[in-house]
Design a protein around this motif. Structure first.
Motif, PDB file in Angstrom:
ATOM      1  N   TRP A   1      37.696   1.318 -11.278  1.00 15.90           N
ATOM      2  CA  TRP A   1      36.725   0.244 -11.040  1.00 15.90           C
ATOM      3  C   TRP A   1      35.320   0.759 -10.733  1.00 15.90           C
ATOM      4  N   LEU A   2      35.191   1.986 -10.272  1.00 19.51           N
ATOM      5  CA  LEU A   2      33.906   2.461  -9.750  1.00 19.51           C
ATOM      6  C   LEU A   2      32.949   2.786 -10.899  1.00 19.51           C
ATOM      7  N   GLN A   3      31.874   2.021 -10.983  1.00 19.00           N
ATOM      8  CA  GLN A   3      30.905   2.177 -12.060  1.00 19.00           C
ATOM      9  C   GLN A   3      29.768   3.111 -11.666  1.00 19.00           C
ATOM     10  N   ALA A   4      29.281   3.019 -10.415  1.00 18.52           N
ATOM     11  CA  ALA A   4      28.162   3.847  -9.965  1.00 18.52           C
ATOM     12  C   ALA A   4      28.069   3.761  -8.454  1.00 18.52           C
ATOM     13  N   VAL A   5      27.371   4.761  -7.862  1.00 15.18           N
ATOM     14  CA  VAL A   5      27.096   4.781  -6.423  1.00 15.18           C
ATOM     15  C   VAL A   5      25.591   4.952  -6.241  1.00 15.18           C
ATOM     16  N   VAL A   6      25.035   4.146  -5.338  1.00 15.49           N
ATOM     17  CA  VAL A   6      23.608   4.204  -5.044  1.00 15.49           C
ATOM     18  C   VAL A   6      23.432   4.561  -3.571  1.00 15.49           C
ATOM     19  N   SER A   7      22.636   5.598  -3.302  1.00 22.36           N
ATOM     20  CA  SER A   7      22.267   5.964  -1.923  1.00 22.36           C
ATOM     21  C   SER A   7      20.747   5.967  -1.824  1.00 22.36           C
ATOM     22  N   THR A   8      20.236   6.137  -0.622  1.00 17.96           N
ATOM     23  CA  THR A   8      18.786   6.138  -0.430  1.00 17.96           C
ATOM     24  C   THR A   8      18.270   7.557  -0.214  1.00 17.96           C
ATOM     25  N   ASP A   9      16.964   7.674  -0.180  1.00 22.02           N
ATOM     26  CA  ASP A   9      16.342   8.970   0.085  1.00 22.02           C
ATOM     27  C   ASP A   9      16.497   9.401   1.533  1.00 22.02           C
ATOM     28  N   LYS A  10      17.140   8.583   2.362  1.00 24.76           N
ATOM     29  CA  LYS A  10      17.416   8.944   3.753  1.00 24.76           C
ATOM     30  C   LYS A  10      18.774   9.629   3.913  1.00 24.76           C
ATOM     31  N   LEU A  11      19.485   9.800   2.822  1.00 26.49           N
ATOM     32  CA  LEU A  11      20.785  10.473   2.873  1.00 26.49           C
ATOM     33  C   LEU A  11      20.600  11.887   3.427  1.00 26.49           C
ATOM     34  N   GLN A  12      21.439  12.264   4.413  1.00 29.76           N
ATOM     35  CA  GLN A  12      21.275  13.572   5.019  1.00 29.76           C
ATOM     36  C   GLN A  12      22.576  14.050   5.652  1.00 29.76           C
ATOM     37  N   GLY A  13      22.597  15.336   5.980  1.00 31.57           N
ATOM     38  CA  GLY A  13      23.714  15.934   6.711  1.00 31.57           C
ATOM     39  C   GLY A  13      25.052  15.727   6.032  1.00 31.57           C
ATOM     40  N   PRO A  14      26.098  15.424   6.816  1.00 28.48           N
ATOM     41  CA  PRO A  14      27.439  15.252   6.259  1.00 28.48           C
ATOM     42  C   PRO A  14      27.527  14.118   5.235  1.00 28.48           C
ATOM     43  N   ASN A  15      26.567  13.186   5.279  1.00 32.35           N
ATOM     44  CA  ASN A  15      26.615  12.065   4.343  1.00 32.35           C
ATOM     45  C   ASN A  15      26.384  12.490   2.894  1.00 32.35           C
ATOM     46  N   PHE A  16      25.904  13.724   2.678  1.00 35.54           N
ATOM     47  CA  PHE A  16      25.777  14.229   1.310  1.00 35.54           C
ATOM     48  C   PHE A  16      27.134  14.380   0.631  1.00 35.54           C
TER      49      PHE A  16
ATOM     50  N   TYR B   1      31.074  13.900  -3.831  1.00 37.02           N
ATOM     51  CA  TYR B   1      32.247  13.214  -4.389  1.00 37.02           C
ATOM     52  C   TYR B   1      31.946  12.696  -5.793  1.00 37.02           C
ATOM     53  N   CYS B   2      30.775  12.095  -5.967  1.00 38.17           N
ATOM     54  CA  CYS B   2      30.404  11.574  -7.282  1.00 38.17           C
ATOM     55  C   CYS B   2      30.297  12.698  -8.311  1.00 38.17           C
ATOM     56  N   ASP B   3      29.757  13.833  -7.895  1.00 40.13           N
ATOM     57  CA  ASP B   3      29.659  14.976  -8.798  1.00 40.13           C
ATOM     58  C   ASP B   3      31.039  15.438  -9.248  1.00 40.13           C
ATOM     59  N   ARG B   4      31.991  15.485  -8.311  1.00 41.84           N
ATOM     60  CA  ARG B   4      33.336  15.964  -8.640  1.00 41.84           C
ATOM     61  C   ARG B   4      34.079  15.012  -9.569  1.00 41.84           C
ATOM     62  N   THR B   5      33.805  13.724  -9.437  1.00 43.13           N
ATOM     63  CA  THR B   5      34.575  12.721 -10.180  1.00 43.13           C
ATOM     64  C   THR B   5      33.801  12.146 -11.367  1.00 43.13           C
ATOM     65  N   ASN B   6      32.605  12.706 -11.618  1.00 43.95           N
ATOM     66  CA  ASN B   6      31.769  12.265 -12.749  1.00 43.95           C
ATOM     67  C   ASN B   6      31.393  10.785 -12.662  1.00 43.95           C
ATOM     68  N   ILE B   7      31.120  10.340 -11.429  1.00 41.38           N
ATOM     69  CA  ILE B   7      30.640   8.980 -11.209  1.00 41.38           C
ATOM     70  C   ILE B   7      29.114   9.015 -11.131  1.00 41.38           C
ATOM     71  N   PRO B   8      28.399   8.192 -11.879  1.00 39.61           N
ATOM     72  CA  PRO B   8      26.932   8.170 -11.801  1.00 39.61           C
ATOM     73  C   PRO B   8      26.451   7.931 -10.364  1.00 39.61           C
ATOM     74  N   PHE B   9      25.523   8.786  -9.939  1.00 41.82           N
ATOM     75  CA  PHE B   9      25.011   8.718  -8.569  1.00 41.82           C
ATOM     76  C   PHE B   9      23.498   8.598  -8.627  1.00 41.82           C
ATOM     77  N   TYR B  10      22.962   7.630  -7.869  1.00 41.42           N
ATOM     78  CA  TYR B  10      21.524   7.401  -7.842  1.00 41.42           C
ATOM     79  C   TYR B  10      21.041   7.433  -6.403  1.00 41.42           C
ATOM     80  N   GLN B  11      19.997   8.216  -6.158  1.00 41.01           N
ATOM     81  CA  GLN B  11      19.399   8.292  -4.830  1.00 41.01           C
ATOM     82  C   GLN B  11      17.980   7.737  -4.951  1.00 41.01           C
ATOM     83  N   VAL B  12      17.700   6.624  -4.263  1.00 37.91           N
ATOM     84  CA  VAL B  12      16.470   5.889  -4.512  1.00 37.91           C
ATOM     85  C   VAL B  12      15.649   5.726  -3.233  1.00 37.91           C
ATOM     86  N   SER B  13      14.355   5.641  -3.401  1.00 40.61           N
ATOM     87  CA  SER B  13      13.452   5.283  -2.311  1.00 40.61           C
ATOM     88  C   SER B  13      13.413   3.760  -2.192  1.00 40.61           C
TER      89      SER B  13
END
Length: 319
Positions: A24-39, A44-56
């Protein structure tokens, strides 16, 4: 079903894994405030080939819709996302846009409900799943589960427990949507409250006015996400990460914050209001994370005092 997840907090990982394994997972969106363990979200997206977007914040409002195909998304889930979602995004998914919030809404709206609930000494909290609208944490609540706090638990332990419950709730919630089941609005019983992001003064121990229980709550609420509760020792900032209530027999009154006992074999004990005491278990100083036993062994003495703020040192006039 296609799901887009908006998340900034690693507590979302169990849910991401479930959605990914369900296809079901199409994409994950995070913000430019992502930091520390939250990376770990990005990893996870890199390992599973899920599109990941980090946005301001600007990108979220201006061109995110061009990067991900919202028209093809059936559902969007928000889990610890730090920006307000614009209407052109939250109104697009066919089955709706929903947020997971770690309190029994409408109580404890705001960016860090776990911190404030532990700090305020609440005995019961919970998780809410609600519709996203133009305001923070204001949409209709469609699922809720009450959870008791464990006495003495810190922010990190509580957050991990909540994440496990949230995963099960999201599985049930999304399955109901997938099956076309109607989700009626929950009739909430809580008083509406809002708490901002904790600032330095909210994290600082007020030895004069806070009871031993209130100090312990603050320390637990600030561990580990804020690095502990702030105090000062020898004019230097110190973060206290763990304490234990203690019973001591005392022959006199002590100023709150004063160290009433310090020995390498038993640790450090500090006096609080109303003849109460706390044992200092773990602190973080400029020299590292130390136990109370080590602080005592390093020479912290009875009679020294933790302070609420840096004590000003009178200027010396040169003649």
């Amino acid at each position: 079903m296609k799901i887009i997840v908006f998340a900034n907090h690693l507590a979302v990982l169990p849910a991401l894994d479930h959605f990914q394994k369900s296809g079901w997972l199409q994409a994950v969106v995070s913000t430019d405030k992502l930091q520390g363990p939250n990376f770990q979200i990005r990893d996870y997206c890199d390992r599973t080939n899920i599109p990941f977007y980090q946005v301001s914040k600007k990108q979220l409002n201006e061109d995110l819709a061009h990067k991900i195909d919202l028209q093809q998304a059936d559902l969007a889930i928000m889990f610890g996302f730090s920006y307000r979602i614009p209407e052109k995004i939250f109104s697009t998914p066919k089955l709706g846009f929903y947020n997971v919030h770690f309190s029994l809404l409408p109580a404890y709206k705001g960016p860090d409900p776990i911190f404030w609930q532990i700090k305020n000494g609440e005995t019961t909290g919970g998780i809410s799943i609600h519709k996203v609208n133009a305001a923070f944490d204001e949409g209709e609540v469609l699922m809720q589960q009450q959870i008791s706090f464990i006495p003495g638990e810190n922010w990190g332990i509580c957050n991990s427990r909540y994440a496990a419950v949230a995963q099960n709730m999201l599985i049930q919630f999304t399955q109901n949507l997938y099956n076309g089941n109607e989700l009626p609005e929950v009739q909430t019983q809580q008083t509406s409250t809002y708490y901002k992001m904790p600032e330095r003064q909210d994290l600082t121990i007020d030895w004069e006015h806070m009871s031993a229980g209130e100090i312990e709550n603050l320390i637990n609420a600030a561990n580990p996400c804020y690095g502990g509760a702030i105090t000062y020792l020898n004019h230097q900032p110190v973060s206290i990460l763990e304490v234990t209530p203690a019973n001591l027999s005392s022959n006199g009154e002590y100023k709150s914050g004063i160290i009433v006992y310090s020995q390498p074999d038993s640790g450090i004990f500090v006096g609080c209001k109303q003849d109460e005491y706390l044992r200092i278990n773990i602190v973080q100083t400029a020299d590292g994370v130390l136990s109370g036993f080590k602080l005592a062994a390093l020479g912290l003495q009875t009679g020294q005092s933790f302070e609420t703020m840096v004590v000003s040192i009178p200027e010396t006039t040169l003649t």
